[in-house]
Design an enzyme around this catalytic site. Structure first.
Site, PDB file in Angstrom:
ATOM      1  N   MET A  30     -28.242 -11.765  27.360  1.00 16.33           N
ATOM      2  CA  MET A  30     -26.882 -12.019  27.834  1.00 16.33           C
ATOM      3  C   MET A  30     -26.630 -13.526  27.867  1.00 16.33           C
ATOM      4  O   MET A  30     -25.763 -14.006  28.607  1.00 16.33           O
ATOM      5  CB  MET A  30     -26.670 -11.401  29.214  1.00 16.33           C
ATOM      6  CG  MET A  30     -26.798  -9.871  29.177  1.00 16.33           C
ATOM      7  SD  MET A  30     -25.870  -9.040  30.471  1.00 16.33           S
ATOM      8  CE  MET A  30     -26.611  -9.725  31.914  1.00 16.33           C
ATOM      9  N   GLY A  31     -27.407 -14.280  27.096  1.00 16.13           N
ATOM     10  CA  GLY A  31     -27.229 -15.734  27.078  1.00 16.13           C
ATOM     11  C   GLY A  31     -27.846 -16.375  28.306  1.00 16.13           C
ATOM     12  O   GLY A  31     -28.706 -15.787  28.968  1.00 16.13           O
ATOM     13  N   LEU A  33     -29.885 -18.740  28.252  1.00 14.97           N
ATOM     14  CA  LEU A  33     -31.287 -18.595  27.837  1.00 14.97           C
ATOM     15  C   LEU A  33     -32.180 -19.596  28.561  1.00 14.97           C
ATOM     16  O   LEU A  33     -31.794 -20.728  28.820  1.00 14.97           O
ATOM     17  CB  LEU A  33     -31.405 -18.792  26.318  1.00 14.97           C
ATOM     18  CG  LEU A  33     -30.580 -17.836  25.448  1.00 14.97           C
ATOM     19  CD1 LEU A  33     -30.915 -18.047  23.967  1.00 14.97           C
ATOM     20  CD2 LEU A  33     -30.793 -16.377  25.832  1.00 14.97           C
ATOM     21  N   HIS A  34     -33.404 -19.149  28.850  1.00 15.09           N
ATOM     22  CA  HIS A  34     -34.405 -19.993  29.501  1.00 15.09           C
ATOM     23  C   HIS A  34     -35.746 -19.749  28.822  1.00 15.09           C
ATOM     24  O   HIS A  34     -35.810 -19.031  27.793  1.00 15.09           O
ATOM     25  CB  HIS A  34     -34.458 -19.706  31.000  1.00 15.09           C
ATOM     26  CG  HIS A  34     -34.579 -18.251  31.343  1.00 15.09           C
ATOM     27  ND1 HIS A  34     -35.663 -17.479  30.978  1.00 15.09           N
ATOM     28  CD2 HIS A  34     -33.724 -17.403  31.983  1.00 15.09           C
ATOM     29  CE1 HIS A  34     -35.500 -16.245  31.405  1.00 15.09           C
ATOM     30  NE2 HIS A  34     -34.317 -16.159  32.009  1.00 15.09           N
ATOM     31  N   HIS A  37     -36.655 -16.226  27.746  1.00 18.06           N
ATOM     32  CA  HIS A  37     -36.060 -15.782  26.483  1.00 18.06           C
ATOM     33  C   HIS A  37     -36.767 -16.448  25.296  1.00 18.06           C
ATOM     34  O   HIS A  37     -36.990 -15.824  24.256  1.00 18.06           O
ATOM     35  CB  HIS A  37     -34.572 -16.142  26.437  1.00 18.06           C
ATOM     36  CG  HIS A  37     -33.742 -15.473  27.489  1.00 18.06           C
ATOM     37  ND1 HIS A  37     -33.188 -16.154  28.549  1.00 18.06           N
ATOM     38  CD2 HIS A  37     -33.388 -14.176  27.644  1.00 18.06           C
ATOM     39  CE1 HIS A  37     -32.512 -15.306  29.312  1.00 18.06           C
ATOM     40  NE2 HIS A  37     -32.617 -14.107  28.791  1.00 18.06           N
ATOM     41  N   GLN A 148     -40.841  -8.066  30.491  1.00 18.24           N
ATOM     42  CA  GLN A 148     -41.366  -7.178  31.543  1.00 18.24           C
ATOM     43  C   GLN A 148     -40.666  -7.423  32.873  1.00 18.24           C
ATOM     44  O   GLN A 148     -40.706  -6.592  33.769  1.00 18.24           O
ATOM     45  CB  GLN A 148     -42.872  -7.397  31.696  1.00 18.24           C
ATOM     46  CG  GLN A 148     -43.529  -6.422  32.664  1.00 18.24           C
ATOM     47  CD  GLN A 148     -44.825  -6.947  33.211  1.00 18.24           C
ATOM     48  OE1 GLN A 148     -45.719  -7.304  32.440  1.00 18.24           O
ATOM     49  NE2 GLN A 148     -44.942  -7.024  34.528  1.00 18.24           N
ATOM     50  N   LYS A 149     -40.016  -8.585  33.017  1.00 17.49           N
ATOM     51  CA  LYS A 149     -39.361  -8.853  34.300  1.00 17.49           C
ATOM     52  C   LYS A 149     -38.363  -7.747  34.638  1.00 17.49           C
ATOM     53  O   LYS A 149     -38.211  -7.359  35.793  1.00 17.49           O
ATOM     54  CB  LYS A 149     -38.661 -10.206  34.293  1.00 17.49           C
ATOM     55  CG  LYS A 149     -38.190 -10.502  35.689  1.00 17.49           C
ATOM     56  CD  LYS A 149     -37.681 -11.862  35.866  1.00 17.49           C
ATOM     57  CE  LYS A 149     -36.496 -11.846  36.777  1.00 17.49           C
ATOM     58  NZ  LYS A 149     -35.306 -11.319  36.128  1.00 17.49           N
ATOM     59  N   GLN A 153     -35.669  -1.496  33.422  1.00 13.91           N
ATOM     60  CA  GLN A 153     -34.869  -1.464  32.188  1.00 13.91           C
ATOM     61  C   GLN A 153     -35.745  -1.053  31.005  1.00 13.91           C
ATOM     62  O   GLN A 153     -35.340  -0.261  30.148  1.00 13.91           O
ATOM     63  CB  GLN A 153     -34.258  -2.847  31.957  1.00 13.91           C
ATOM     64  CG  GLN A 153     -33.647  -3.068  30.583  1.00 13.91           C
ATOM     65  CD  GLN A 153     -32.935  -4.403  30.477  1.00 13.91           C
ATOM     66  OE1 GLN A 153     -31.823  -4.539  30.955  1.00 13.91           O
ATOM     67  NE2 GLN A 153     -33.537  -5.396  29.845  1.00 13.91           N
ATOM     68  N   VAL A 176     -42.420 -14.659  32.449  1.00 14.94           N
ATOM     69  CA  VAL A 176     -42.683 -16.109  32.434  1.00 14.94           C
ATOM     70  C   VAL A 176     -42.290 -16.650  33.805  1.00 14.94           C
ATOM     71  O   VAL A 176     -41.215 -16.324  34.333  1.00 14.94           O
ATOM     72  CB  VAL A 176     -41.879 -16.810  31.317  1.00 14.94           C
ATOM     73  CG1 VAL A 176     -42.123 -18.315  31.350  1.00 14.94           C
ATOM     74  CG2 VAL A 176     -42.256 -16.240  29.959  1.00 14.94           C
TER      75      VAL A 176
END
Ligand code: PAF
Length: 280
Positions: A30-31, A33-34, A37, A148-149, A153, A176
């Site tokens: 969904m943008g 980004l970090h 991602h 995995q966070k 989902q 992460v």
């Protein structure tokens, strides 16, 4: 790196790449980004010839009082990060492109969708399953990469991919964390400095549970109770859920076993955060 705006463009790109002998990886986002991602994009690049990153803030997975309107939108920075980590295209459709006027078709993974985050965010997983189906149908990837966070989902999407016989393989990449343990999330940017410190309770409790499990504790009730006691030492945090479940079914059992999902969700101020570990 190209930016594609329509389903037809993405489908054509993917088909041409596959015809040319490449495998295609899809990283749905969904943008905002970090580094989490970035790790998905790098994993996709390592496993696939070509990588598409979708950037789409999906309205149907937000509840009426949630943060859809204010969800961080940082498209130019997202494109730079995606390209730096190996993306070949970014797919950034409009809402109307993915949800044509009058759209009434949704994907519902029954049962699983009302567990964990689905219990506190009714309709959330229906929105996720629907948009990920649209992305898989559009991109026709060989593999799709998720963190995995968002472990619940992942369970919903694995079930969906099996049930609908999508060809894509779901690849799950590790959480992460910041050096102090906080799991990376696009929503961390909502936290004030004080809340950022309070939020460390989540990863502390995850590590505490891992340690108790490693020391031999197998009672689900005892592990959850220990987490509840630890949360009570952080009264500024409001617990949403503490769950220890089978990762495939999201159903709890009396005894914890290796491979089970231990997951927490909690409100830190106005921000809802999640964290988890796969035991053992
Ligand atoms: O995990 C996310 O960022 C979203 O739920 C996803 C999978 C991109 C669907 O909008």
């Amino acid at each position: 790196m190209k930016v594609l705006r329509t389903v037809a463009e993405l489908r054509q790109w993917s088909r041409e790449e596959r015809k040319g002998g490449n495998t295609v990886g899809l990283v749905p986002t969904m943008g905002a980004l970090h580094a989490g991602h970035a790790s998905l994009i790098r994993a996709a690049k390592a496993e696939c010839g070509k990588v598409a990153v979708s950037v789409f803030v999906n309205p149907t997975q937000f509840g009426p009082n949630e943060d859809y309107a204010v969800y961080p939108r940082t498209f130019d920075v997202d494109c730079a990060l995606a390209e730096a980590h190996g993306a070949d295209v970014v797919f950034a459709p409009t809402v109307e492109e993915l949800y044509p006027a009058g759209a009434t078709t949704f994907v519902e993974v029954e049962g699983l969708s009302s567990r964990l985050d689905g219990a506190s965010r009714p309709g959330h997983f229906r929105g996720v399953a629907t948009v990920v189906s649209k992305l898989l149908i559009a991109a026709e990837p060989d593999r799709a990469f998720f963190g995995q966070k968002d472990a619940a989902q992942v369970a919903v999407l694995r079930r969906m991919v099996t049930d609908l016989r999508f060809a894509a393989e779901i690849v799950v990449c590790p959480i992460v964390r910041e050096s102090d343990g906080l799991a990376l999330s696009s929503r961390n940017r909502y936290l004030s400095p004080a809340e950022r410190t309070q939020a460390l309770a989540l990863s502390r409790i995850i590590h505490q549970t891992e340690a108790l499990f490693a020391a031999g504790e197998r009672s689900t009730g005892a592990l959850i109770e220990a987490a509840r006691v630890a949360f009570s030492a952080a009264p500024e945090i409001r617990v949403d859920y503490i769950e220890l479940v089978d990762w495939a079914t999201l159903e709890p059992g009396p005894t914890a076993a290796p491979g089970n999902l231990f997951a927490v969700a909690a409100w830190v101020g106005a921000t809802r955060l999640i964290d988890n570990t796969i035991l053992g």
